[in-house]
Structures are given as C-alpha cells and as structure tokens.
Design an enzyme around this catalytic site. Structure first.
Site, PDB file in Angstrom:
ATOM      1  N   ALA A   1       0.960  -1.008  -0.017  1.00 47.65           N
ATOM      2  CA  ALA A   1       0.242  -0.081   0.034  1.00 47.65           C
ATOM      3  C   ALA A   1       1.047   1.133   0.020  1.00 47.65           C
ATOM      4  O   ALA A   1       2.140   1.112   0.362  1.00 47.65           O
ATOM      5  CB  ALA A   1      -0.911  -0.036   1.287  1.00 47.65           C
TER       6      ALA A   1
ATOM      7  N   GLU B   1      -0.574  -9.027  -0.475  1.00 42.18           N
ATOM      8  CA  GLU B   1      -2.147  -9.482  -0.560  1.00 42.18           C
ATOM      9  C   GLU B   1      -2.877  -9.605  -1.838  1.00 42.18           C
ATOM     10  O   GLU B   1      -3.858 -10.474  -2.054  1.00 42.18           O
ATOM     11  CB  GLU B   1      -2.953  -8.681   0.293  1.00 42.18           C
ATOM     12  CG  GLU B   1      -2.128  -8.516   1.727  1.00 42.18           C
ATOM     13  CD  GLU B   1      -2.822  -7.359   2.582  1.00 42.18           C
ATOM     14  OE1 GLU B   1      -2.322  -6.323   2.569  1.00 42.18           O
ATOM     15  OE2 GLU B   1      -3.569  -7.397   3.627  1.00 42.18           O
TER      16      GLU B   1
ATOM     17  N   GLU C   1       3.827  -5.349   7.449  1.00 43.43           N
ATOM     18  CA  GLU C   1       2.952  -4.401   8.176  1.00 43.43           C
ATOM     19  C   GLU C   1       3.682  -4.169   9.495  1.00 43.43           C
ATOM     20  O   GLU C   1       3.470  -3.114  10.152  1.00 43.43           O
ATOM     21  CB  GLU C   1       1.487  -4.600   8.060  1.00 43.43           C
ATOM     22  CG  GLU C   1       0.910  -4.392   6.549  1.00 43.43           C
ATOM     23  CD  GLU C   1       0.891  -5.507   5.712  1.00 43.43           C
ATOM     24  OE1 GLU C   1       1.746  -6.783   5.976  1.00 43.43           O
ATOM     25  OE2 GLU C   1       0.469  -5.464   4.663  1.00 43.43           O
TER      26      GLU C   1
HETATM   27  N1  COA Z   1       4.690   3.070  -0.599  1.00 45.72           N
HETATM   28  C1  COA Z   1       5.186   4.394  -1.167  1.00 45.72           C
HETATM   29  N2  COA Z   1       6.287   4.799  -1.762  1.00 45.72           N
HETATM   30  C2  COA Z   1       7.145   3.446  -1.892  1.00 45.72           C
HETATM   31  C3  COA Z   1       6.717   2.302  -1.467  1.00 45.72           C
HETATM   32  C4  COA Z   1       5.488   2.054  -0.589  1.00 45.72           C
HETATM   33  N3  COA Z   1       4.949   0.812  -0.139  1.00 45.72           N
HETATM   34  N4  COA Z   1       7.637   1.226  -1.543  1.00 45.72           N
HETATM   35  C5  COA Z   1       8.554   1.858  -2.033  1.00 45.72           C
HETATM   36  N5  COA Z   1       8.269   3.413  -2.541  1.00 45.72           N
HETATM   37  C6  COA Z   1       9.090   4.137  -2.991  1.00 45.72           C
HETATM   38  C7  COA Z   1      10.196   4.719  -2.254  1.00 45.72           C
HETATM   39  O1  COA Z   1       9.761   5.787  -1.199  1.00 45.72           O
HETATM   40  C8  COA Z   1      10.956   5.437  -3.146  1.00 45.72           C
HETATM   41  O2  COA Z   1      10.613   6.589  -3.512  1.00 45.72           O
HETATM   42  P1  COA Z   1      11.694   7.877  -3.821  1.00 45.72           P
HETATM   43  O3  COA Z   1      12.484   7.555  -4.812  1.00 45.72           O
HETATM   44  O4  COA Z   1      10.576   9.125  -3.941  1.00 45.72           O
HETATM   45  O5  COA Z   1      12.097   7.920  -2.471  1.00 45.72           O
HETATM   46  C9  COA Z   1      10.796   4.559  -4.322  1.00 45.72           C
HETATM   47  O6  COA Z   1       9.632   3.751  -4.313  1.00 45.72           O
HETATM   48  C10 COA Z   1      11.878   3.590  -4.528  1.00 45.72           C
HETATM   49  O7  COA Z   1      12.123   2.736  -3.373  1.00 45.72           O
HETATM   50  P2  COA Z   1      13.546   2.479  -2.689  1.00 45.72           P
HETATM   51  O8  COA Z   1      13.003   2.193  -1.307  1.00 45.72           O
HETATM   52  O9  COA Z   1      14.379   3.542  -2.778  1.00 45.72           O
HETATM   53  O10 COA Z   1      13.755   1.156  -3.442  1.00 45.72           O
HETATM   54  P3  COA Z   1      14.890  -0.038  -2.755  1.00 45.72           P
HETATM   55  O11 COA Z   1      15.262  -0.825  -3.817  1.00 45.72           O
HETATM   56  O12 COA Z   1      15.893   0.478  -2.095  1.00 45.72           O
HETATM   57  O13 COA Z   1      13.953  -0.856  -1.731  1.00 45.72           O
HETATM   58  C11 COA Z   1      11.904  -2.008  -1.243  1.00 45.72           C
HETATM   59  C12 COA Z   1      12.834  -1.414  -2.354  1.00 45.72           C
HETATM   60  C13 COA Z   1      10.540  -2.538  -1.562  1.00 45.72           C
HETATM   61  C14 COA Z   1      12.577  -2.845  -0.247  1.00 45.72           C
HETATM   62  C15 COA Z   1      11.496  -0.791  -0.256  1.00 45.72           C
HETATM   63  O14 COA Z   1      11.080   0.215  -1.024  1.00 45.72           O
HETATM   64  C16 COA Z   1      10.529  -0.939   0.868  1.00 45.72           C
HETATM   65  O15 COA Z   1      10.715  -1.456   1.810  1.00 45.72           O
HETATM   66  N6  COA Z   1       9.331  -0.449   0.553  1.00 45.72           N
HETATM   67  C17 COA Z   1       8.056  -0.365   1.505  1.00 45.72           C
HETATM   68  C18 COA Z   1       7.871  -1.881   1.688  1.00 45.72           C
HETATM   69  C19 COA Z   1       6.555  -2.106   2.623  1.00 45.72           C
HETATM   70  O16 COA Z   1       6.691  -1.936   3.805  1.00 45.72           O
HETATM   71  N7  COA Z   1       5.176  -2.222   2.262  1.00 45.72           N
HETATM   72  C20 COA Z   1       4.267  -2.416   3.203  1.00 45.72           C
HETATM   73  C21 COA Z   1       3.333  -1.259   3.224  1.00 45.72           C
HETATM   74  S1  COA Z   1       2.008  -1.541   4.229  1.00 45.72           S
END
Ligand code: COA
Length: 262
Positions: free
Chosen positions: A66, A116, A136
């Site tokens: 999300a 999900e 989460e």
């Molecule tokens: N919501 C909003 N933005 C998100 C996102 C999410 N769930 N997941 C990634 N992004 C965005 C990042 O904020 C980043 O944006 P920016 O460039 O404006 O800063 C962009 O996507 C790239 O992500 P980044 O974290 O830089 O890539 P990464 O390769 O280092 O890591 C992940 C990838 C997926 C491991 C990491 O982005 C992450 O942990 N995301 C959240 C996952 C999460 O907790 N999801 C559950 C939500 S309930």
C-alpha cells in the site's frame, strides 16, 4: 479504457493488468485501487476474456505495498483507517467473483498490499529473484487487504503466523516451498511459464474451471460436510453441460476437446 496508474491489455482470451507506478515501486494508492476495481469489473463483464494475469511494471517490483504516504494520512484515525482497509478488501474480493482464473505474475517485490493482491489471485507464478512478505508489523500495523485471512487459507496458519508476526521478507523459493507460489521460473522464463499455466486452464471447460474455483473458494467458509454437499450440487451442474458431453466424446474419439463454455 484509459487509466493513470495501471494498464489493461487484452490478447485473445487473456487480459493483463499491469500496475504502472514504477517510481513508487508500483505501490497501491487509492487511485490505483479504484482503477484496479474498474479493470476487474471490465474483465468480469467481457465474455471473450477467460483469464487474467496481473503483474507490475519493470523488473524490480510486482507491488511494494500500500502507498505508505497515504497510510500516514489515516494514522491516528481508526475509522478512516478501517474504511481504507475495507475499500482495499472490496477491490481484491472482485477477484474472487471474477468467474475466471487470475494469475499473479510476481516479477519482483510483492510486499504488504502487493503480497495481498497476489494472495487474492487464483494462482501465483514468480521469478526466482522476487521477494515476498507482509512487513506491516514493521510499520506498527497489520495486513488490511485480506492477507491475514488468505495466507492462512493458502499456506496454513503456521506460515501465516511466521510471515505476519515477523514481517520478514522471504525469497520466491521459500514462498514456492510453502505453497504460496505455485510455479517459479528464472526471470527470463517467467512470461512463458505463466503463459503456459494460463494456456493449460484455457484448454479446459470454462464452466468446469469456474465451478472448481468456486468449490474451493466457498469451501473455505464451510465444514467438510457442507463443502461436500456443495460439491455434489456443482458436480450435478457440470454433468448437464454441453462441455461435459464434448469432453467425454473427445476422450472416446481420441481427439482434443473443443469446449464452448455451455
Ligand atoms: N509506498 C510508497 N512508496 C514506496 C513504497 C510504498 N509501499 N515502496 C517503495 N516506495 C517508493 C520509495 O519511497 C522510493 O521513492 P523515492 O524515490 O521518492 O524516495 C521508491 O519507491 C523506490 O524505493 P526504494 O526504497 O528507494 O527502493 P529500494 O530498492 O531501496 O527498496 C523496497 C525496495 C521494496 C525494499 C523498499 O522500497 C520498501 O521496503 N518499501 C516498503 C515496503 C513496505 O513496507 N510495504 C508495506 C506497506 S503496508
């Protein structure tokens, strides 16, 4: 149909929805969820379409969850947060009611709401480089788009507890080992492998596929004896279709069946 955050393509009997927010790792904001709902309605109503594949743009993410920015907006507001969860659930539930199989083609991170979404699909394929998880609890919340219910039903409560309570990401291999991922491929073979899985279902009787899907899905909420009662009814329904007559005739005549979905 034109959308802002997703693509909807149709090729013969197969529709494809691609979540298309690569700069946000295809995260699901409200707009994207709404568009998914519209696309699922369209696929349901299109009688030429018999299967749906869902994937994410690029090779990094299927859907990384999300949209965390939007989750922040409902922080401290119990009712608003519950409403958001209810909305996501209602969109994903449309996949249960699609009447045709959906396959999540997990091409990268499938986290939180993305995991999900994959769990709400009928089947899941993955690239062996993909990573899945329900992180989460790392954000101080729990899955809200059906994940706490579907993961238990797909892979058992032991796996659901481990994934949901640790929030750890797991490899596609591990997700395959515990039955969350049905088929796993090298990244370059993911498209072809997924297409083969879809083709296998398309070659079968569409009514039988729908009844089989419904029998399993509805059985989740039934006792064994209620489920068997439903199974006998569905078996009876399938047995009066033209598809059954065709399937039997094709077997006896040693030819490929040509099902009409009647
Ligand atoms: N919501 C909003 N933005 C998100 C996102 C999410 N769930 N997941 C990634 N992004 C965005 C990042 O904020 C980043 O944006 P920016 O460039 O404006 O800063 C962009 O996507 C790239 O992500 P980044 O974290 O830089 O890539 P990464 O390769 O280092 O890591 C992940 C990838 C997926 C491991 C990491 O982005 C992450 O942990 N995301 C959240 C996952 C999460 O907790 N999801 C559950 C939500 S309930």
């Amino acid at each position: 149909m034109t959308f802002e955050n997703i693509l909807l393509d149709k090729d013969g009997a197969v529709a494809r929805v691609t979540i298309n927010r690569p700069d946000k790792m295809n995260a699901l904001n409200h707009q994207t969820l709404s568009e998914l709902g519209e696309a699922f309605d369209d696929v349901k109503g299109d009688t030429d379409i018999r299967a749906l594949v869902i994937t994410g743009t690029g090779d990094k993410a299927f859907v990384a969850g999300a949209d965390i920015g939007e989750l922040l907006e409902v922080a401290g507001q119990s009712e608003e947060a519950a409403k958001l969860a209810g909305f996501g659930q209602s969109v994903f539930r449309k996949l249960d009611e699609l009447g045709k199989p959906s396959v999540a083609m997990v091409n990268g991170f499938a986290l939180g709401g993305g995991c999900e979404l994959a769990l709400a699909c009928t089947l899941r394929t993955a690239s062996n480089t993909a990573r899945l998880g329900l992180p989460e609890v790392s954000l101080g919340i729990i899955p809200g788009y059906g994940g706490s219910q579907r993961l238990s039903r797909i892979a058992g409560p032991g796996v659901a507890r481990e994934w949901i309570l640790t929030g750890d990401m797991v490899s596609a291999e591990e997700a395959h080992r515990v039955g969350v991922i049905n088929r796993i491929f090298a990244p370059e073979d993911l498209e072809e492998g997924t297409a083969k899985l879809v083709k296998s279902m398309l070659s079968k009787g569409p009514l039988a596929i729908e009844l089989g899907m419904q029998a399993i899905l509805r059985g989740w909420d039934m006792t064994q004896s209620e489920g068997e009662q439903m199974e006998t009814e569905f078996f009876g329904k399938a047995s009066v279709t033209e598809d059954m007559a065709e399937g039997m005739a094709a077997f006896l005549e040693k030819r490929k069946a040509s099902f009409q979905g009647k």
